[in-house]
Design a protein around this motif. Sequence first.
Motif, short mmCIF file in Angstrom:
data_model
loop_
_atom_site.label_atom_id
_atom_site.label_comp_id
_atom_site.label_asym_id
_atom_site.label_seq_id
_atom_site.Cartn_x
_atom_site.Cartn_y
_atom_site.Cartn_z
N LEU A 254 28.77 7.61 65.25
CA LEU A 254 30.06 7.57 64.56
C LEU A 254 30.99 8.67 65.05
O LEU A 254 32.19 8.43 65.28
N ILE A 255 30.46 9.88 65.21
CA ILE A 255 31.28 11.00 65.69
C ILE A 255 31.89 10.68 67.05
O ILE A 255 33.09 10.87 67.28
N PHE A 256 31.06 10.18 67.95
CA PHE A 256 31.54 9.90 69.31
C PHE A 256 32.43 8.68 69.37
O PHE A 256 33.40 8.65 70.13
N LEU A 257 32.14 7.66 68.56
CA LEU A 257 32.99 6.46 68.54
C LEU A 257 34.39 6.79 68.01
O LEU A 257 35.39 6.29 68.54
N ILE A 258 34.46 7.63 66.99
CA ILE A 258 35.77 8.03 66.45
C ILE A 258 36.55 8.83 67.50
O ILE A 258 37.76 8.64 67.67
N THR A 259 35.85 9.71 68.20
CA THR A 259 36.50 10.49 69.26
C THR A 259 37.00 9.59 70.37
O THR A 259 38.12 9.74 70.87
N ILE A 260 36.16 8.63 70.79
CA ILE A 260 36.56 7.69 71.83
C ILE A 260 37.78 6.90 71.39
O ILE A 260 38.73 6.73 72.16
N LEU A 261 37.78 6.43 70.14
CA LEU A 261 38.90 5.66 69.61
C LEU A 261 40.19 6.47 69.67
O LEU A 261 41.24 5.96 70.08
N GLY A 262 40.12 7.75 69.27
CA GLY A 262 41.31 8.60 69.30
C GLY A 262 41.85 8.78 70.71
O GLY A 262 43.07 8.70 70.94
N LEU A 263 40.96 9.00 71.67
CA LEU A 263 41.39 9.19 73.05
C LEU A 263 41.94 7.91 73.66
O LEU A 263 42.90 7.94 74.44
N VAL A 264 41.35 6.78 73.32
CA VAL A 264 41.84 5.50 73.84
C VAL A 264 43.24 5.20 73.30
O VAL A 264 44.10 4.71 74.03
N ILE A 265 43.46 5.51 72.02
CA ILE A 265 44.81 5.33 71.44
C ILE A 265 45.81 6.21 72.18
O ILE A 265 46.93 5.79 72.49
N TYR A 266 45.39 7.45 72.48
CA TYR A 266 46.26 8.37 73.22
C TYR A 266 46.59 7.82 74.61
O TYR A 266 47.75 7.84 75.04
N LEU A 267 45.59 7.30 75.31
CA LEU A 267 45.82 6.75 76.64
C LEU A 267 46.70 5.51 76.59
O LEU A 267 47.52 5.26 77.48
N THR A 268 46.51 4.71 75.54
CA THR A 268 47.32 3.49 75.40
C THR A 268 48.80 3.84 75.21
O THR A 268 49.68 3.17 75.76
N LYS A 269 49.06 4.90 74.45
CA LYS A 269 50.45 5.28 74.20
C LYS A 269 51.09 6.01 75.38
O LYS A 269 52.24 5.77 75.71
N THR A 270 50.34 6.89 76.01
CA THR A 270 50.92 7.71 77.09
C THR A 270 50.84 7.04 78.45
O THR A 270 51.67 7.31 79.32
N LYS A 271 49.82 6.18 78.66
CA LYS A 271 49.62 5.51 79.95
C LYS A 271 49.47 6.50 81.10
O LYS A 271 49.84 6.20 82.24
N ILE A 272 48.93 7.67 80.83
CA ILE A 272 48.83 8.68 81.88
C ILE A 272 47.77 8.33 82.93
O ILE A 272 47.79 8.89 84.02
N ASP A 273 46.86 7.41 82.58
CA ASP A 273 45.85 7.03 83.57
C ASP A 273 46.23 5.77 84.33
O ASP A 273 45.49 5.31 85.20
N ASN A 274 47.42 5.22 84.02
CA ASN A 274 47.94 4.08 84.78
C ASN A 274 49.46 4.10 84.73
O ASN A 274 50.09 3.25 84.11
N PRO A 275 50.08 5.10 85.39
CA PRO A 275 51.54 5.26 85.31
C PRO A 275 52.32 4.12 85.92
O PRO A 275 53.49 3.93 85.61
N VAL A 276 51.70 3.34 86.81
CA VAL A 276 52.40 2.22 87.44
C VAL A 276 52.87 1.23 86.40
O VAL A 276 53.96 0.69 86.45
N GLN A 277 52.00 1.01 85.37
CA GLN A 277 52.36 0.06 84.33
C GLN A 277 53.45 0.60 83.41
O GLN A 277 54.12 -0.15 82.73
N THR A 278 53.62 1.93 83.41
CA THR A 278 54.70 2.51 82.60
C THR A 278 56.05 2.10 83.15
O THR A 278 57.02 1.91 82.44
N GLU A 279 56.10 1.98 84.50
CA GLU A 279 57.36 1.63 85.15
C GLU A 279 57.67 0.15 85.01
O GLU A 279 58.80 -0.27 85.11
#
Length: 280
Positions: A254-279
Amino acid sequence: MGQYRNKQDTNSKSSSITEEMLKSQSAGRNMLNKVPVIITIYFWIIKIMATTVGETAADFLNDKFNLGLTITTLIMGALLLITLAFQFKATKYVPSLYWLTVVLISVVGTLGSDNLVDNLGVPLVTTTIIFSIAVLISFAFWYASEKTLSIHSIHSTKREVFYWVAILFTFALGTAAGDLIAEGLNIGYLNSAIMFAVLIGLVVIAYYRFKMNAVLAFWIAYVLTRPFGASLGDYLSQSHHAGGLGLGTMGTSLIFLITILGLVIYLTKTKIDNPVQTEG
């Protein structure tokens, strides 16, 4: 002169058309690249946590629900196939879908290794050798077909198949190697985690200091983070008597799944790991 100018105009138009076609093809490829384009620190944090969840979740489903390894493997295998179907159907990188696939493939890879050891009685040394060979063969076929093992060019179904097959075998190998070091050689969970962390650190130094090949460094680190995450997960979840912290498989998952969920939400909003799609 008029004919010369007409030829120049024709050549200029042809050149412009060619450039536009290349740009269009490049854009199409970027849209089809359905894995992270830029490998950030968040990638490695989620990956390690996904491997930990793979270890603890497999143990939790098998032990707490008394499903047994075979039934647990069939259920998680079915969920993985469904998720992979959506992943292959997607036309771009979707963080939530991608990392759900990674978590599930981590669980299935762990169960695959555990089935060989617990159900079939295959020694940990043998399973480690088997999955090492499987990883090498998957990379060999991938490179022979595509002439690259780079994760930055997963823009075709064939390459994506090679990608996920290789990842499945790296998870299985990591599970077997981690169990061999921690349990088979009686080194212990914490010491195993420290050992694999040191090895990962050496890869980082080799890459940044000695210019180690980026693709080679990535895949070595990818393999090593699996036993590191598995050893860490066991250390956190196992009882004090077994050499762990006693958080339990459910609590650790549970601890790790919640952490993963938070980081995935962050990546979805910022798109820092796929900036091409931001453009786009």
